[in-house]
Enzyme design. Sequence first.
Site, PDB file in Angstrom:
ATOM      1  N   GLU A   1       0.850  -1.189   0.000  1.00  0.00           N
ATOM      2  CA  GLU A   1       0.000   0.000   0.000  1.00  0.00           C
ATOM      3  C   GLU A   1       0.889   1.244   0.000  1.00  0.00           C
ATOM      4  O   GLU A   1       0.428   2.337   0.290  1.00  0.00           O
ATOM      5  CB  GLU A   1      -0.961  -0.001   1.188  1.00  0.00           C
ATOM      6  CG  GLU A   1      -0.290  -0.151   2.533  1.00  0.00           C
ATOM      7  CD  GLU A   1      -1.277  -0.137   3.672  1.00  0.00           C
ATOM      8  OE1 GLU A   1      -1.972   0.872   3.837  1.00  0.00           O
ATOM      9  OE2 GLU A   1      -1.348  -1.134   4.404  1.00  0.00           O
TER      10      GLU A   1
ATOM     11  N   CYS B   1      -3.461  -3.590   4.702  1.00  0.00           N
ATOM     12  CA  CYS B   1      -2.593  -4.641   5.245  1.00  0.00           C
ATOM     13  C   CYS B   1      -3.071  -6.049   4.897  1.00  0.00           C
ATOM     14  O   CYS B   1      -2.478  -7.032   5.356  1.00  0.00           O
ATOM     15  CB  CYS B   1      -2.485  -4.486   6.761  1.00  0.00           C
ATOM     16  SG  CYS B   1      -1.772  -2.922   7.219  1.00  0.00           S
TER      17      CYS B   1
ATOM     18  N   HIS C   1      -2.433  -9.758  12.676  1.00  0.00           N
ATOM     19  CA  HIS C   1      -1.841  -8.583  12.027  1.00  0.00           C
ATOM     20  C   HIS C   1      -1.413  -7.662  13.173  1.00  0.00           C
ATOM     21  O   HIS C   1      -2.184  -7.435  14.112  1.00  0.00           O
ATOM     22  CB  HIS C   1      -2.882  -7.882  11.133  1.00  0.00           C
ATOM     23  CG  HIS C   1      -2.489  -6.488  10.777  1.00  0.00           C
ATOM     24  ND1 HIS C   1      -1.288  -6.195  10.163  1.00  0.00           N
ATOM     25  CD2 HIS C   1      -3.100  -5.282  10.982  1.00  0.00           C
ATOM     26  CE1 HIS C   1      -1.202  -4.883   9.995  1.00  0.00           C
ATOM     27  NE2 HIS C   1      -2.275  -4.310  10.486  1.00  0.00           N
TER      28      HIS C   1
HETATM   29  P1  HMG Z   1      -3.200   7.800  21.018  1.00  0.00           P
HETATM   30  O1  HMG Z   1      -4.516   8.446  21.012  1.00  0.00           O
HETATM   31  O2  HMG Z   1      -2.011   8.695  21.025  1.00  0.00           O
HETATM   32  O3  HMG Z   1      -3.004   6.826  22.230  1.00  0.00           O
HETATM   33  O4  HMG Z   1      -3.102   6.895  19.727  1.00  0.00           O
HETATM   34  P2  HMG Z   1      -4.014   6.477  23.436  1.00  0.00           P
HETATM   35  O5  HMG Z   1      -4.332   7.692  24.196  1.00  0.00           O
HETATM   36  O6  HMG Z   1      -5.145   5.649  22.909  1.00  0.00           O
HETATM   37  O7  HMG Z   1      -3.044   5.584  24.312  1.00  0.00           O
HETATM   38  C1  HMG Z   1      -2.585   4.362  23.850  1.00  0.00           C
HETATM   39  C2  HMG Z   1      -2.499   3.420  25.036  1.00  0.00           C
HETATM   40  O8  HMG Z   1      -1.427   3.841  25.894  1.00  0.00           O
HETATM   41  C3  HMG Z   1      -3.755   3.397  25.922  1.00  0.00           C
HETATM   42  O9  HMG Z   1      -3.950   2.043  26.309  1.00  0.00           O
HETATM   43  C4  HMG Z   1      -3.339   4.224  27.139  1.00  0.00           C
HETATM   44  O10 HMG Z   1      -4.053   3.901  28.322  1.00  0.00           O
HETATM   45  C5  HMG Z   1      -1.890   3.818  27.237  1.00  0.00           C
HETATM   46  P3  HMG Z   1      -5.330   1.277  25.895  1.00  0.00           P
HETATM   47  O11 HMG Z   1      -6.421   2.046  26.499  1.00  0.00           O
HETATM   48  O12 HMG Z   1      -5.381   1.352  24.396  1.00  0.00           O
HETATM   49  O13 HMG Z   1      -5.130  -0.106  26.422  1.00  0.00           O
HETATM   50  N1  HMG Z   1      -1.044   4.747  28.037  1.00  0.00           N
HETATM   51  C6  HMG Z   1      -0.066   4.332  28.844  1.00  0.00           C
HETATM   52  N2  HMG Z   1       0.382   3.096  29.169  1.00  0.00           N
HETATM   53  C7  HMG Z   1       1.434   3.010  30.044  1.00  0.00           C
HETATM   54  N3  HMG Z   1       2.046   4.108  30.593  1.00  0.00           N
HETATM   55  C8  HMG Z   1       1.625   5.350  30.301  1.00  0.00           C
HETATM   56  C9  HMG Z   1       0.515   5.515  29.391  1.00  0.00           C
HETATM   57  N4  HMG Z   1      -0.125   6.577  28.856  1.00  0.00           N
HETATM   58  C10 HMG Z   1      -1.091   6.101  28.046  1.00  0.00           C
HETATM   59  N5  HMG Z   1       2.245   6.407  30.819  1.00  0.00           N
HETATM   60  C11 HMG Z   1      -3.246   5.027  18.232  1.00  0.00           C
HETATM   61  C12 HMG Z   1      -2.882   5.488  19.649  1.00  0.00           C
HETATM   62  C13 HMG Z   1      -2.912   3.551  18.071  1.00  0.00           C
HETATM   63  C14 HMG Z   1      -4.740   5.244  18.000  1.00  0.00           C
HETATM   64  C15 HMG Z   1      -2.412   5.869  17.213  1.00  0.00           C
HETATM   65  O14 HMG Z   1      -1.053   5.583  17.365  1.00  0.00           O
HETATM   66  C16 HMG Z   1      -2.806   5.646  15.770  1.00  0.00           C
HETATM   67  O15 HMG Z   1      -3.687   6.295  15.235  1.00  0.00           O
HETATM   68  N6  HMG Z   1      -2.108   4.692  15.051  1.00  0.00           N
HETATM   69  C17 HMG Z   1      -2.392   4.405  13.646  1.00  0.00           C
HETATM   70  C18 HMG Z   1      -3.650   3.571  13.444  1.00  0.00           C
HETATM   71  C19 HMG Z   1      -3.496   2.135  13.915  1.00  0.00           C
HETATM   72  O16 HMG Z   1      -2.395   1.618  14.059  1.00  0.00           O
HETATM   73  N7  HMG Z   1      -4.623   1.432  14.094  1.00  0.00           N
HETATM   74  C20 HMG Z   1      -4.607   0.018  14.459  1.00  0.00           C
HETATM   75  C21 HMG Z   1      -5.838  -0.736  13.966  1.00  0.00           C
HETATM   76  S1  HMG Z   1      -6.097  -0.527  12.212  1.00  0.00           S
HETATM   77  C22 HMG Z   1      -4.912  -1.587  11.479  1.00  0.00           C
HETATM   78  O17 HMG Z   1      -4.371  -2.423  12.118  1.00  0.00           O
HETATM   79  C23 HMG Z   1      -4.615  -1.369  10.037  1.00  0.00           C
HETATM   80  C24 HMG Z   1      -3.318  -0.628   9.730  1.00  0.00           C
HETATM   81  O18 HMG Z   1      -2.216  -1.493   9.900  1.00  0.00           O
HETATM   82  C25 HMG Z   1      -3.358  -0.068   8.314  1.00  0.00           C
HETATM   83  C26 HMG Z   1      -3.667  -0.998   7.160  1.00  0.00           C
HETATM   84  O19 HMG Z   1      -4.461  -1.906   7.228  1.00  0.00           O
HETATM   85  O20 HMG Z   1      -3.088  -0.715   6.104  1.00  0.00           O
HETATM   86  C27 HMG Z   1      -3.111   0.545  10.655  1.00  0.00           C
END
Ligand code: HMG
Length: 386
Positions: free
Chosen positions: A79, A111, A233
């Site tokens: 992609e 993916c 994945h």
């Molecule tokens: P965010 O909003 O910055 O993070 O984005 P958050 O606020 O959701 O925090 C993440 C986690 O860290 C949370 O845990 C917090 O509690 C924890 P959860 O509630 O999720 O269990 N946290 C802490 N833990 C320990 N110590 C601390 C602390 N502070 C907070 N001090 C997000 C996170 C993944 C959404 C962002 O990085 C993002 O948008 N990433 C890109 C999208 C993505 O990867 N999505 C995954 C599913 S889609 C997919 O897999 C397809 C993909 O590969 C693409 C394709 O198919 O081509 C992406």
Amino acid sequence: MSIGIDKLGFYTPKNYIDIVELAEARDVEPGKFTIGIGQDKQAVPNPYEDVVTMAAEAANQILTEDNKKDIELVIVGTESSIDESKSSSTFLMDLLDLPNEVRAFEIKQACYGATAGLQMAKDFIATHPGKKALVIASDIAKYGIKTAGEVTQGAGAIAMLVSENPQIVELEDKSVYLTKNVGDFWRPTFSKTAFARGKYSNEIYMDFFKTLFDNYNQKFDQDVENIDTLLFHIPYTKMGRKALNTIESDVSEEKFNDLVERYQKSIEISRSVGNLYTGSLYLGLLSYLINGDVKDNESLMMFSYGSGAVGEIYSAKVVSGFEKAIDIEGIKNMLDSRKKISISEYETIFNTEYKNYDVVNIDTVEGEFYLSEITENERLYSRISK
Ligand code: HMG
């Protein structure tokens, strides 16, 4: 006839950043990135690397001259394509010295692309006995500097040689799939970086997993206690774990703990590379095969997910003696010999892009395959003979 993955190659760029340093540079508590997201390092490709060069690096590790003679299908799942018309597979003909009497093309569905390629290759081998297919997943996951997705970037390629009587994994006929029009993640053609509704994408991923898991168990009358290993994945390592947690109440405590232990082995390499997009599930497979306590003829449930969205769970079986077909030492050396770069070096590389009529200085090239120049907007590649 048994059909599956006969050889498995992996390439990731030579530079990486430390995730704690990224957290500090972004003024984020490091635990959020190392525990909450579950990453330690992130691969950073050089500007002369792209999906073509990484695909060539991964495939070159596994192909012998004899293998090449039998290949009649070459599929690149990506992609992060470099051309809207010409497929990455065509460049590989010269770079890898492949026979021209092949079907070669590129597949895109986020993916899920490599899984689509693998299933297609399985069907191809079934109707072309004695032939082989080369399926490569190659991607650069890019969200942009200071975005929420930045911590989930990564880069690399997985090459799979698919054949009869495979040495590593047999692909079974049991599979369930699901497609829905979902706006969780996308990358318009004008943009080098992806857009994501991060939290929503997590929800869709988990929803697809649970729906497919239940569908699979029902369709094939599977007792969940009999599952050996679930592979996911892995966009970031916490994601698969969150999905795994959704089945905690479906299995005994002992079974759940065993599945978690196996999952931990499957994410070891991803923790230090990042998201490979379409190669991520197969990097998880490789990591599990290298680091896991793999049983004889162990069964695998593979969860493939591509945003947009397509998901599939299919089953596979590990072939005994698989370790002889994987260059475990070579892969460990590649990972161990990488160079850590600073966050400012990463930012400079991130913003560097070769333009029309640029010629790459060969002295700066670290790998074997590289983008050598862009002439009349055509990307030209070269190989440094080793
Ligand atoms: P965010 O909003 O910055 O993070 O984005 P958050 O606020 O959701 O925090 C993440 C986690 O860290 C949370 O845990 C917090 O509690 C924890 P959860 O509630 O999720 O269990 N946290 C802490 N833990 C320990 N110590 C601390 C602390 N502070 C907070 N001090 C997000 C996170 C993944 C959404 C962002 O990085 C993002 O948008 N990433 C890109 C999208 C993505 O990867 N999505 C995954 C599913 S889609 C997919 O897999 C397809 C993909 O590969 C693409 C394709 O198919 O081509 C992406």
